[in-house]
Motif scaffolding. Structure first.
Motif, PDB file in Angstrom:
ATOM      1  N   GLY A 145       7.082  17.606   4.704  1.00 63.02           N
ATOM      2  CA  GLY A 145       6.826  18.985   5.412  1.00 63.02           C
ATOM      3  C   GLY A 145       6.218  18.871   6.701  1.00 63.02           C
ATOM      4  O   GLY A 145       5.237  17.777   6.918  1.00 63.02           O
ATOM      5  N   ASP A 146       6.487  19.824   7.709  1.00 64.72           N
ATOM      6  CA  ASP A 146       5.688  19.571   8.945  1.00 64.72           C
ATOM      7  C   ASP A 146       4.928  20.774   9.039  1.00 64.72           C
ATOM      8  O   ASP A 146       5.479  21.867   9.227  1.00 64.72           O
ATOM      9  N   GLN A 154      12.915  23.759   5.219  1.00 65.46           N
ATOM     10  CA  GLN A 154      12.166  24.710   5.557  1.00 65.46           C
ATOM     11  C   GLN A 154      10.869  25.044   4.685  1.00 65.46           C
ATOM     12  O   GLN A 154       9.702  25.375   5.283  1.00 65.46           O
ATOM     13  N   ILE A 155      11.399  25.060   3.505  1.00 61.08           N
ATOM     14  CA  ILE A 155      10.185  25.215   2.535  1.00 61.08           C
ATOM     15  C   ILE A 155       9.222  24.312   2.532  1.00 61.08           C
ATOM     16  O   ILE A 155       7.921  24.445   2.362  1.00 61.08           O
ATOM     17  N   ALA A 156       9.667  23.070   2.569  1.00 57.14           N
ATOM     18  CA  ALA A 156       8.515  21.742   2.683  1.00 57.14           C
ATOM     19  C   ALA A 156       7.619  22.131   3.942  1.00 57.14           C
ATOM     20  O   ALA A 156       6.364  21.929   3.799  1.00 57.14           O
ATOM     21  N   ASP A 157       8.401  22.376   4.982  1.00 57.33           N
ATOM     22  CA  ASP A 157       7.490  22.847   6.217  1.00 57.33           C
ATOM     23  C   ASP A 157       6.512  23.866   5.872  1.00 57.33           C
ATOM     24  O   ASP A 157       5.176  24.110   6.344  1.00 57.33           O
ATOM     25  N   ILE A 158       7.001  24.838   5.375  1.00 54.28           N
ATOM     26  CA  ILE A 158       5.968  26.218   5.129  1.00 54.28           C
ATOM     27  C   ILE A 158       5.102  25.896   4.235  1.00 54.28           C
ATOM     28  O   ILE A 158       3.729  25.991   4.459  1.00 54.28           O
ATOM     29  N   VAL A 159       5.259  25.002   3.228  1.00 52.97           N
ATOM     30  CA  VAL A 159       4.076  24.612   2.307  1.00 52.97           C
ATOM     31  C   VAL A 159       3.291  23.687   3.023  1.00 52.97           C
ATOM     32  O   VAL A 159       1.882  23.592   2.799  1.00 52.97           O
ATOM     33  N   ALA A 160       3.732  22.841   3.909  1.00 47.21           N
ATOM     34  CA  ALA A 160       2.790  21.763   4.771  1.00 47.21           C
ATOM     35  C   ALA A 160       1.897  22.894   5.472  1.00 47.21           C
ATOM     36  O   ALA A 160       0.655  22.654   5.598  1.00 47.21           O
ATOM     37  N   TYR A 161       2.117  23.974   6.207  1.00 43.61           N
ATOM     38  CA  TYR A 161       1.490  24.806   6.733  1.00 43.61           C
ATOM     39  C   TYR A 161       0.498  25.457   5.777  1.00 43.61           C
ATOM     40  O   TYR A 161      -0.705  25.661   6.185  1.00 43.61           O
ATOM     41  N   LEU A 162       1.218  26.014   4.630  1.00 46.20           N
ATOM     42  CA  LEU A 162       0.088  26.573   3.534  1.00 46.20           C
ATOM     43  C   LEU A 162      -1.298  25.890   3.239  1.00 46.20           C
ATOM     44  O   LEU A 162      -2.181  25.941   3.238  1.00 46.20           O
TER      45      LEU A 162
END
Lengths: 456, 642
Positions: free
Chosen positions: A347-348, A444-452
């Motif tokens: 994720g990013d 997209q989920i992996a990105d959001i998780v990286a953000y969280l």
């Protein structure tokens, strides 16, 4: 009138009688019960028998009296009963006992005796009622507990921060309750929906959260305590996921508590989600801490309220170190069969921040300093500092966060958080999540998780 | 001594028109209605037990998912609702029906057709509330149905609709039966049987009928509020409109606590028959037993808020309800001691019924003691809504009510069916049941005090609850085995048990003076009573010599004739031969009952777009009620025999 009992009338030689079997079982049971009593309080992470707060100390001292008198009455009554049935068992059908119809003195006696015992219980009971329900000390830590189906919101109205726009934000967290040792915590209990009940067995409680009412409860974590975590739960049946409405309480030193407050009041690590250019393919480097450029994008992206300061600061202050979370506090709920997430996706956080800001997420969640400002779901400003997700049932890690966003409703029955993974079936509506419904791809989920996970 | 030569047919079956399915559908005989209650409630008891086994299987270990959260919530809601409203209450009703007229020397209840109506309402109401579980639409708000979870806003489906309407239907049954028994007990006692000569079971039944009459209207009101909220948009509990959830809690528990005594007092009554009989001694302190029963019933209305210590009522209310709750321990304790001293100095015969009765004394004591521990409000805050409470009330309801009811079944089976139950199987049943019951419920004291909340469909590993839950689950499966032995014993004994004499246990009360099973008319001659133990006056006068014998209540002719008090009927004759007018069988009460259920089930469809189904059902039900009620009240009770 001959009476024949097939079992007790005959004297058989080698035959198991239920009575004999029963005596063995009863003795075994008794031994087990004694063993259980011996270990009581030890090794039980949610035991109610301890002196961690003045509330629990008072309750335990009452309980000790109740247990003493209860045991006394138990031994007395069951002793007389067992003696009676052995002593006066029928030896011959010709027995003709004396025909006593009653005995006034005896009957008055066993009316008065329980009354006396009950008085010994009633007096400390009433004193404890008034002591524990008195007004809390004025300098108490105020904590507002708000129940939701099915998670806990904890607000600390004495600790606020002013946003650049001038709004006053209260320190708020979800499912993680921090309490300083030695300071009285005064809880104000409310619910947003149905009834719940607030309970930390090790510390005290419980008090119900009643719709259209406000309840109060206070206790003081004893100064003998060391920094540690306790489990809490909802105790009033509140619907499908009543069992999944848990929380963690961290009792910490006053210094640690101050550090925690300072940290939680600080801005989110990714305070602003800058409108990003459409980023191709997952970046090979994590740029979590990089200073992003302000791209000249025309996407109708959320307008930031402050200049971009998307620097993930080294967390200052204090968070309970998750690697020292006691075993009983780290959730072991298995993930549902049939829900998986590919391991090979990275994720990013940057892209995640943008994705978050234009997804359904902001309809319910708040990340302080961004356009996500809805009070419906848990506040995510410092979600990475939380010990668990989904109200104490899953660890707060990438694996569980990803699955959670993909299909929360499979992971927690009845939950309001929608199923968001593309192609996933929403177990409540029965619909398959499509692009037009705001479905998110695994990337997209992996990105959001990286953000969280960067929201420390 | 057997007066029954031939294989006993069921009471009243001598006359040809009283056999077969139709005769059961139209019967107004209190004994047959009692038997119908017994079968139906035993069925629901097994059904509720099955639900409990599923619950226990799910909780046998941490994080188990045999059933979903939604199913589990339906299971525990229906386990409670079934056991309370469909099993234990009607099991007591089975004994009320069968025994009250026999114990007071009457030929039937005061309103035989109303009695049939009560049964049919109960059966249809029970099916109405139970069947949805097969469609995953069973009630899921807990047996206590706390608002606002049960309002439309938080329970959109039909689940709660079935619960609200089902309980309303069952309430009709209970109220109709209660008025019937009160009238029966007050008016139909045999000459000489003044109130202080009534058998203890009838006394406790009498108290229970008043509890029913006073408690059920309260839940009816509470349910009407909810019903109107759900169906017609009122706002009694709607929190968005300022509704107050505590209104529901107070109303529910003002009903709910007397309900506990409605469940336990009949068992107390049964045990009070079994213990003296099998100890060859009169009941110790009969008047005190009566007064303590009344006192328990009375105090039962003043303790309801002890279910609500955690809702924040404030110290004054907590104190008041804590103290009244402590008080109730006194008359209950008196009962325990009086039972023990009934046995003291006696000659105790361990029939299966006696074992169960002693089991009640032993286990109810534990339930009573744990009850005192949560009569103390601060202590209760650490206990309420945990498994400790589950342990407590299962000691009261399983260790108390169910043990007492089993004692009653073993004791009265010969009178009901004319055959003896197997004492050997009975002994196995008792011991297995006793061990399994303790194995199931005793560990719950620990799991509760060690922090395990109630009504959770799953729990996490490492909470210190695994061992206790596993033990409870093993116990629950043992209970299944024990109950299977009972069911086997019941049906085997019914078809091929030894023929029962009139008075197999050498008991003292009137029901044992007539053949087993009793003829349709019960007593060929209405007995005359001169003391509390009419049959012992005859068989063991030395046992009753100390208590007063008077002929108060006898007519002048009876006094003058120096009639023999109790008549033992040797021959089985029919009512016709004896010239006793019997009530006519009728199907009308069944249809009125069906009409009520049809009409109320119309409400289930009221939120549908198409209102035809709702209108049709409500209309049809109303027509059935009015039509059959009219036919009922305009037809004579007995044949015209002038």
């Amino acid at each position: 009138m001959p009476f024949i009992t097939p079992v007790f009338g005959e004297r058989m030689q080698l035959k198991i009688r239920p009575r004999q079997l029963a005596s063995v079982a009863i003795l075994t049971g008794l031994a087990l019960a004694i063993a259980a009593c011996g270990s009581y309080g030890k090794g039980y992470p949610n035991s109610t028998f301890n002196n961690t707060t003045e509330f629990n100390t008072a309750v335990k001292s009452l309980w000790d009296k109740l247990l003493f008198w209860g045991t006394f009455v138990f031994i007395l009554v069951e002793g007389i009963l067992v003696y009676t049935i052995f002593r006066f068992r029928r030896r011959s059908d010709a027995d003709e006992p004396q025909h006593v119809h009653g005995n006034t003195a005896l009957e008055i006696g066993w009316t008065i005796a329980p009354a006396v015992i009950l008085t010994f219980i009633a007096i400390p009971t009433v004193r404890t009622i008034f002591r524990t329900q008195a007004r809390a000390v004025p300098n108490a830590l105020q904590v507002e507990v708000v129940g939701h189906q099915w998670w806990w919101e904890f607000r600390y109205p004495q600790y606020t921060t002013r946003t650049p726009t001038g709004r006053v934000d209260t320190l708020v967290t979800a499912n993680d309750l921090y309490l300083p040792i030695g300071r009285t915590a005064n809880f104000t209990l409310r619910t947003k929906d149905v009834l719940h009940s607030f309970w930390i067995p090790q510390l005290g409680g419980k008090r119900d959260l009643i719709s259209n009412h406000t309840n109060y409860l206070w206790f003081t974590p004893d100064t003998s305590l060391r920094t540690t975590a306790f489990n809490g739960s909802c105790n009033e049946y509140c619907g499908a996921s009543h069992a999944n409405m848990r929380f963690r309480t961290f009792v910490v030193t006053p210094t640690e508590f101050d550090g925690w407050v300072q940290h939680q009041l600080g801005p989110a690590a990714f305070a602003v989600a800058p409108p990003a250019p459409p980023t191709p393919a997952p970046a090979d480097t994590t740029r979590a801490a990089g200073a992003p450029t302000r791209p000249a994008s025309t996407t109708p992206a959320p307008v930031p309220v402050t200049p971009a300061v998307a620097v993930a600061p080294q967390p200052i202050g204090y968070t309970f170190p998750m690697d020292s979370l006691p075993n009983y506090s780290s959730p072991k709920t298995p993930t549902p069969a049939g829900l998986s997430f590919p391991d090979n996706i990275t994720g990013d956080a940057q892209r995640g921040a943008q994705q978050f800001a234009r997804s359904a997420c902001i309809g319910c969640h708040t990340v302080r300093g961004t356009i996500a400002a809805s009070p419906i779901g848990p506040n995510l400003t410092h979600i990475a500092t939380r010990s668990t997700i989904a109200a104490g049932i899953y660890p707060n890690d990438a694996k569980h966060l990803r699955l959670w966003i993909k299909n929360a409703r499979m992971m927690k029955p009845g939950v309001a958080m929608p199923t968001l993974g593309l192609g996933q079936r929403d177990p409540i509506t029965g619909a398959t999540v499509s692009q037009s419904l705001g479905g998110l791809s695994d990337q997209q989920i992996a990105d959001i998780v990286a953000y969280l996970q960067a929201l420390r | 001594m057997a007066t029954v030569a031939a294989s006993p047919t069921y009471a009243g079956a001598e006359s040809g028109e009283q056999t077969g399915l139709w005769s059961w559908l139209t019967t107004v005989d209190h004994k047959r209605i009692g038997v119908l209650y017994l079968y139906t409630s035993l069925f629901f008891f097994l059904f509720g037990g099955l639900e409990a086994v599923l619950i226990r299987a799910q909780l046998s270990g941490p994080n188990k998912h045999l059933v979903s959260a939604e199913t589990f919530n339906q299971l525990f809601t229906m386990h409670g609702t079934t056991m309370i409203f469909l099993a234990v209450m009607p099991l007591s009703s089975a004994f009320f029906n069968f025994l009250i007229p026999l114990q007071i020397g009457a030929r039937d209840v005061a309103f035989p057709r109303l009695n049939a109506f009560s049964y049919w309402v109960y059966l249809f109401g029970g099916l109405f509330i139970t069947l949805p579980i097969f469609f995953s639409a069973a009630p899921d708000g807990g047996w206590f149905g706390y608002a606002p979870l049960t309002t439309r806003q938080f329970s959109q489906g039909v689940n709660i609709d079935f619960w609200v309407l089902g309980l309303q239907i069952l309430g009709i049954s209970s109220l109709a039966a209660a008025f019937n028994f009160i009238t029966t007990i007050i008016n139909l006692r045999a000459p000489g049987m003044n109130l202080m000569r009534m058998p203890m079971f009838t006394w406790m039944a009498f108290v229970v009928q008043f509890l029913l009459v006073l408690a059920f209207p309260v839940i009816t009101i509470a349910l009407f509020f909810l019903q109107f909220d759900r169906f017609f948009g009122t706002n009694f509990y709607e929190i968005g409109a300022g509704g107050d959830p505590l209104l529901w809690q107070h109303l529910f528990w003002i009903f709910g606590h007397p309900e506990v005594y409605i469940l336990i007092l009949p068992a107390f009554g049964l045990v009070s028959e079994v213990l003296p009989t099998n100890s060859k001694k009169p009941l110790f302190g009969y008047p005190v037993m009566v007064y303590s029963g009344i006192l328990i019933g009375f105090l039962g209305f003043g303790v309801w808020a002890h279910h609500m210590f955690s809702v924040g009522m404030g110290p004054i209310a907590d104190t008041v309800f804590g103290l009244t709750t402590l008080l109730i321990a006194i008359p209950t304790g008196v009962k325990i001691f009086n039972w023990i001293f009934t046995m003291w100095g006696g000659s105790i015969r361990f029939t299966t019924a006696m074992k169960f009765a002693i089991g009640l004394v032993a286990l109810f004591t534990i339930g009573g003691i744990s009850g005192v521990t949560h009569a103390s409000p601060p202590a209760d805050l650490q206990q309420t809504d945990t498994y400790y409470i589950v342990a407590h009330f299962h000691y009261v309801l399983f260790g108390g009510s169910i043990m007492g009811i089993f004692a009653g079944i073993y004791h009265y089976f010969p009178k009901m069916f004319g055959r003896m139950m197997s004492e050997k199987l009975g002994s196995w049943h008792f011991w297995l049941n006793f061990i399994a019951m303790n194995l199931t419920f005793f560990p719950m004291h620990f799991s509760g005090m060690l922090g395990m909340p109630r009504r959770i469909y799953t729990y996490d590993a490492g909470q210190g609850w695994e061992t206790f839950n596993l033990l409870s689950t093993i116990g629950a499966f043992m209970l299944v085995l024990a109950t299977a032995i009972f069911v086997w014993n019941f049906f085997r004994s019914k078809s091929s048990g030894a023929l029962a004499p009139d008075n197999p246990w050498d008991a003292a009360t009137l029901e044992w003076s007539i053949p087993s099973p009793p003829p349709e008319y019960n007593f060929a001659e209405i007995p005359l009573v001169e003391s509390r133990y009419p049959l012992w006056d005859l068989t063991h006068p030395e046992r009753t010599s100390e208590i007063p014998h008077t002929h108060d209540g006898w007519s002048d002719q009876e006094k003058a004739a120096e009639a023999k008090p109790v008549h033992i009927e040797k021959d089985r004759r029919t009512a016709k031969e004896l010239g006793i007018p019997m009530p006519l069988p009728t199907i009308k009460p069944l249809f009125v009952a069906a009409g009520i259920v049809v009409m109320l089930s119309g409400l289930i469809f009221i939120h549908k777009e198409d209102k035809t189904a709702a209108a049709a059902l409500i209309g049809l039900g109303a027509i059935m009620i009015i039509g059959f009620l009219y036919a009922w009240v305009t037809s004579p009770l007995e044949p015209d025999h002038h």
